[in-house]
Write a protein that holds these residues in place. Structure first.
Motif, mmCIF file in Angstrom:
data_model
loop_
_atom_site.group_PDB
_atom_site.id
_atom_site.type_symbol
_atom_site.label_atom_id
_atom_site.label_comp_id
_atom_site.label_asym_id
_atom_site.label_seq_id
_atom_site.Cartn_x
_atom_site.Cartn_y
_atom_site.Cartn_z
ATOM 1 N N ASP A 175 -8.246 6.284 2.430
ATOM 2 C CA ASP A 175 -7.223 5.231 2.471
ATOM 3 C C ASP A 175 -5.907 5.921 2.806
ATOM 4 O O ASP A 175 -5.295 6.564 1.945
ATOM 5 C CB ASP A 175 -7.140 4.506 1.128
ATOM 6 C CG ASP A 175 -6.211 3.293 1.197
ATOM 7 O OD1 ASP A 175 -5.649 3.025 2.279
ATOM 8 O OD2 ASP A 175 -6.043 2.625 0.161
ATOM 9 N N LYS A 193 -10.063 1.642 4.434
ATOM 10 C CA LYS A 193 -9.566 0.360 3.944
ATOM 11 C C LYS A 193 -8.139 0.126 4.402
ATOM 12 O O LYS A 193 -7.191 0.202 3.633
ATOM 13 C CB LYS A 193 -9.628 0.313 2.402
ATOM 14 C CG LYS A 193 -9.368 -1.056 1.855
ATOM 15 C CD LYS A 193 -8.432 -1.056 0.655
ATOM 16 C CE LYS A 193 -6.985 -0.849 0.954
ATOM 17 N NZ LYS A 193 -6.281 -1.854 1.753
ATOM 18 N N GLU A 198 -1.527 -1.300 8.640
ATOM 19 C CA GLU A 198 -2.073 0.025 8.952
ATOM 20 C C GLU A 198 -3.036 -0.002 10.138
ATOM 21 O O GLU A 198 -2.996 0.879 11.003
ATOM 22 C CB GLU A 198 -2.773 0.607 7.713
ATOM 23 C CG GLU A 198 -1.790 0.992 6.615
ATOM 24 C CD GLU A 198 -2.421 1.162 5.244
ATOM 25 O OE1 GLU A 198 -1.746 1.730 4.358
ATOM 26 O OE2 GLU A 198 -3.564 0.703 5.034
HETATM 27 MG MG LIG Z 1 -3.003 0.323 0.761
#
Ligand SMILES: [Mg+2]
Ligand SMILES: Nc1ncnc2c1ncn2[C@@H]1O[C@H](COP(=O)(O)OP(=O)(O)OP(=O)(O)O)[C@@H](O)[C@H]1O
Length: 320
Positions: A175, A193, A198
């Motif tokens: 992550d 994730k 992102e």
């Molecule tokens: Mg996060």
């Protein structure tokens, strides 16, 4: 009452290279030029991997938490980890562990989060961290590398962790964002994730439509960057892309009090259920449940097991 025996599970190692001593408090309003009188304060050991370890433990599992610590803040951090009885290995560093600061504005319900950069790590320190990870990776288990990289640590750090995990037959979960994420994806991992921001940053797109979100997540599965991509969309649901196809879940309607630790809780429940032998779809439901259970709790507080299990059951029954 009989003590409950945790279900058999494959071992999980979490890695936190940039932990933060989380200081949280509240004040009526955040206004410039005034002394802001605050309520009582609370200290928590924060940072991606450690939060994952704490949530796994709350949900009845166990991890080995590897983290860096230095200076007086690092000392306070270690004590908090010991008080929560989280099995851990510490990489001592010269700099001081960073602090993060969260202020809840009581008049509006708004939350202000100040996130600091973290201490500079030397080459010897990050190499020591990698060596400790290499020596502790559980064969056939899971390695969760989560959170930002402090200054001095190369952007391929998580890619190196992913390579070590693969060499030892463990699955790696990352992550991260920006180039740290890109390098890990180039190496190939079990699960990532990203949030919409992102994943959008990775592809240079805004990912506003559901179609573009599915296309982006599925592309990472198709080119072997990740076996599973769990794209979380805050209050708008989550998407899991795997080889077998795409699953979409709404998030349960809960009262949002603080989103601190929501992504880490999501990751913790996902990896715990997979390590307990559950299917990716079941793990995905548990993950959404844990993320949403964490937003129900104030400030830096993480999810409660009863809330997670209740939301997990509701999601399985299609009640939300
Ligand atoms: Mg996060
Ligand atoms: N408004 C909300 N209502 C219910 N659940 C939420 C809400 N916001 C977040 N969650 C829960 O937390 C999970 C993760 O949230 P989010 O998509 O914001 O990721 P994040 O990693 O916390 O974000 P970022 O890393 O960008 O700060 C969601 O999948 C969901 O389960």
């Amino acid at each position: 009452m009989e003590a409950s025996i945790p279900p058999a599970m494959q071992p999980i190692l979490t890695l936190t290279v940039n932990p933060a001593l989380d200081v949280s408090t509240s004040t009526d309003r955040v206004i410039s030029g005034h002394k802001l009188r605050c309520g009582s304060s609370r200290l928590d050991p924060g940072g991606g991997g450690v939060n994952v370890a704490r949530v796994v433990q709350r949900l009845g599992g166990q991890t080995l938490a590897v983290y860096t610590a230095g200076g007086p803040t690092g000392e306070a951090y270690r004590r908090l980890i010991e008080a929560e009885r989280i099995p851990s290995l510490v990489v001592p560093i010269q700099g001081s562990t960073r602090q993060d600061f969260t202020v809840d504005e009581t008049a509006t319900g708004e939350q202000f989060r100040f996130v600091l950069e973290g201490p500079e790590m030397s080459d010897a320190e990050w190499h020591a961290c990698l060596a400790l990870v290499a020596g502790s990776i559980p064969v056939g288990g899971y390695v969760v590398a989560s959170g930002s990289l402090p200054p001095g640590v190369p952007q391929d750090f998580y890619a190196r962790v992913a390579r070590l995990a693969r060499e030892r037959g463990a699955r790696c979960i990352v992550d991260a964002s920006g180039s740290a994420l890109a390098e890990a994806l180039a190496e190939g991992v079990f699960l990532v994730k990203p949030s919409r921001r992102e994943l959008g940053l990775h592809f240079g797109a805004t990912l506003e439509t559901y179609e573009s979100q599915v296309a982006a997540a599925s592309a990472l599965v198709a080119d072997g960057s990740a076996e599973h991509v769990a794209l979380t969309l805050g209050g708008e649901g989550a998407v899991l892309a795997s080889k077998s196809g795409v699953t979409r879940l709404p998030v349960p309607q809960v009262q949002v009090r603080s989103t601190v630790g929501a992504g880490d809780s999501f990751l913790a429940a996902f990896v715990l259920r997979i390590a307990q032998g559950r299917s990716p779809e079941a793990a995905f439901r548990a993950a959404v449940a844990a993320g949403s259970a964490t937003v129900m709790t104030p400030a830096t507080e993480l999810c409660h097991r009863e809330d997670v299990e209740r939301l997990e059951t509701e999601l399985a029954a299609g009640l939300t």
